[in-house]
Design a protein around this motif. Structure first.
Motif, mmCIF file in Angstrom:
data_model
loop_
_atom_site.group_PDB
_atom_site.id
_atom_site.type_symbol
_atom_site.label_atom_id
_atom_site.label_comp_id
_atom_site.label_asym_id
_atom_site.label_seq_id
_atom_site.Cartn_x
_atom_site.Cartn_y
_atom_site.Cartn_z
ATOM 1 N N ASN A 108 0.915 -1.253 -0.037
ATOM 2 C CA ASN A 108 -0.034 -0.020 -0.062
ATOM 3 C C ASN A 108 1.112 1.035 -0.029
ATOM 4 N N PRO A 109 0.274 2.377 -0.279
ATOM 5 C CA PRO A 109 1.148 3.652 -0.593
ATOM 6 C C PRO A 109 1.817 3.871 0.764
ATOM 7 N N ASP A 110 1.279 3.490 1.982
ATOM 8 C CA ASP A 110 2.307 3.613 3.141
ATOM 9 C C ASP A 110 2.993 2.511 3.431
ATOM 10 N N PHE A 111 3.452 1.687 2.428
ATOM 11 C CA PHE A 111 4.404 0.355 2.713
ATOM 12 C C PHE A 111 3.977 -0.547 3.549
ATOM 13 N N SER A 112 2.683 -0.457 4.156
ATOM 14 C CA SER A 112 1.893 -1.660 4.772
ATOM 15 C C SER A 112 1.742 -2.877 3.786
ATOM 16 N N SER A 113 1.507 -3.822 3.952
ATOM 17 C CA SER A 113 1.256 -5.069 3.074
ATOM 18 C C SER A 113 -0.322 -5.690 3.568
ATOM 19 N N THR A 145 11.891 -11.024 4.352
ATOM 20 C CA THR A 145 11.064 -10.789 3.361
ATOM 21 C C THR A 145 9.724 -10.668 4.268
ATOM 22 N N ALA A 146 9.583 -11.416 5.258
ATOM 23 C CA ALA A 146 8.438 -11.756 6.154
ATOM 24 C C ALA A 146 8.324 -10.510 7.224
ATOM 25 N N GLN A 147 9.456 -10.227 7.698
ATOM 26 C CA GLN A 147 9.699 -8.902 8.460
ATOM 27 C C GLN A 147 9.313 -8.023 7.629
ATOM 28 N N PHE A 148 9.784 -7.303 6.646
ATOM 29 C CA PHE A 148 9.564 -6.319 5.898
ATOM 30 C C PHE A 148 8.115 -6.276 5.463
ATOM 31 N N LEU A 149 7.358 -7.261 5.261
ATOM 32 C CA LEU A 149 5.989 -7.462 4.854
ATOM 33 C C LEU A 149 4.886 -7.608 6.092
ATOM 34 N N GLY A 150 5.628 -7.448 7.275
ATOM 35 C CA GLY A 150 4.665 -7.758 8.570
ATOM 36 C C GLY A 150 4.230 -9.044 8.631
ATOM 37 N N MET A 151 4.715 -10.111 7.745
ATOM 38 C CA MET A 151 4.239 -11.434 8.086
ATOM 39 C C MET A 151 5.222 -11.998 9.238
ATOM 40 N N ARG A 152 4.483 -13.334 9.376
ATOM 41 C CA ARG A 152 5.220 -14.085 10.551
ATOM 42 C C ARG A 152 6.230 -15.192 10.157
ATOM 43 N N TRP A 153 7.408 -15.254 10.238
ATOM 44 C CA TRP A 153 8.129 -16.311 9.682
ATOM 45 C C TRP A 153 8.093 -17.377 10.655
ATOM 46 N N LEU A 154 7.615 -18.659 9.870
ATOM 47 C CA LEU A 154 7.146 -19.882 10.675
ATOM 48 C C LEU A 154 8.674 -20.750 10.527
ATOM 49 N N GLY A 155 9.575 -20.603 9.687
ATOM 50 C CA GLY A 155 10.552 -21.368 9.722
ATOM 51 C C GLY A 155 10.639 -22.414 8.213
ATOM 52 N N GLY A 156 11.529 -23.177 7.983
ATOM 53 C CA GLY A 156 11.417 -24.029 7.047
ATOM 54 C C GLY A 156 12.191 -25.504 7.066
ATOM 55 N N VAL A 157 12.026 -26.352 6.163
ATOM 56 C CA VAL A 157 12.578 -27.631 6.400
ATOM 57 C C VAL A 157 13.309 -27.865 4.956
ATOM 58 N N ASP A 158 14.317 -28.740 5.011
ATOM 59 C CA ASP A 158 15.092 -28.785 3.650
ATOM 60 C C ASP A 158 15.568 -30.357 3.679
ATOM 61 N N ALA A 159 16.079 -30.614 2.487
ATOM 62 C CA ALA A 159 16.646 -32.245 2.271
ATOM 63 C C ALA A 159 17.452 -32.023 1.150
ATOM 64 N N PRO A 160 18.398 -32.833 1.094
ATOM 65 C CA PRO A 160 19.186 -32.932 -0.162
ATOM 66 C C PRO A 160 18.779 -33.716 -1.367
ATOM 67 N N VAL A 161 19.305 -33.613 -2.245
ATOM 68 C CA VAL A 161 18.706 -34.551 -3.370
ATOM 69 C C VAL A 161 19.967 -35.482 -3.858
ATOM 70 N N GLN A 162 19.455 -36.506 -4.497
ATOM 71 C CA GLN A 162 20.259 -37.486 -4.785
ATOM 72 C C GLN A 162 21.245 -36.898 -5.932
ATOM 73 N N LEU A 163 22.392 -36.683 -5.827
ATOM 74 C CA LEU A 163 23.532 -36.274 -6.768
ATOM 75 C C LEU A 163 24.815 -37.234 -6.563
#
Length: 196
Positions: A108-113, A145-163
């Motif tokens: 929004n014009p006031d930079f809120s999201s 990104t979450a912080q800038f947009l006023g969102m709540r960062w919940l975290g993440g999970v990851d895994a390697p691929v077969q290479l």
């Protein structure tokens, strides 16, 4: 709890899809409603000269007849946005990054999201070579990104691929995905704090 997930791999049935499926299935077992879309099924116009200024004026005419309006409605109707991506050169996949670039459509014009208060999470797959843990880089960028947009960062999970030189995902990675999904389904972050 409603979770909208955007899968950003050109391989609709690859490693990141297997990981996000486990997260979403566990969230559904907690009563969450989920929706998964593949960004490759949608047209999202790249940002253009003076895009940010146009976005603050709510003028997206230069985007033409793309699908960002439909995707924005899905974003706004969700409690949690879960991105799923392979890591390419320490970043989100290209089409998913373009989609994320267009999140200025929610400003929004006031930079809120319009995304303020929503949860943001990620499920990512990477080379697994541990020279640089590329999923951490993506998580830091998404947390900012979450912080800038006023969102709540919940975290993440990851895994390697077969290479060559990488063992690929194992059941432990999928158990972590199950645990994370159950937490998201209850409105909790990665460490089990009630957020939503």
């Amino acid at each position: 709890m409603k979770i909208f997930s955007v899968h950003g791999s050109p391989d609709k049935n690859g490693n990141s899809k297997a990981l996000v499926d486990r997260v979403l299935r566990a969230a559904e077992q907690q009563g969450a409603a989920t929706e998964l879309v593949h960004i490759y099924d949608y047209t999202v116009t790249d940002v253009w000269l003076n895009y940010f200024g146009d976005a603050l004026q709510n003028d997206f005419s230069k985007a033409g007849d793309d699908d960002m309006g439909v995707l924005k409605e899905k974003l706004l109707s969700a409690d949690i946005i879960l991105l799923a991506t392979p890591i390419y050169w320490y970043q989100l996949s290209g089409k998913l990054k373009t989609f994320l670039d267009r999140w200025s459509d929610t400003l929004n014009p006031d930079f809120s999201s319009d995304l303020a208060g929503k949860g943001l999470a990620v499920a990512s797959t990477h080379s697994g070579l541990n020279i640089m843990h590329s999923s951490r880089n993506v998580q830091m960028a998404l947390e900012a990104t979450a912080q800038f947009l006023g969102m709540r960062w919940l975290g993440g999970v990851d895994a390697p691929v077969q290479l060559p030189g990488s063992s690929g995902p194992n059941e432990g990675h999928f158990q972590l995905a199950d645990d994370f999904g159950a937490k998201l389904g209850r409105g909790e972050n990665l460490i089990g704090q009630k957020i939503l």
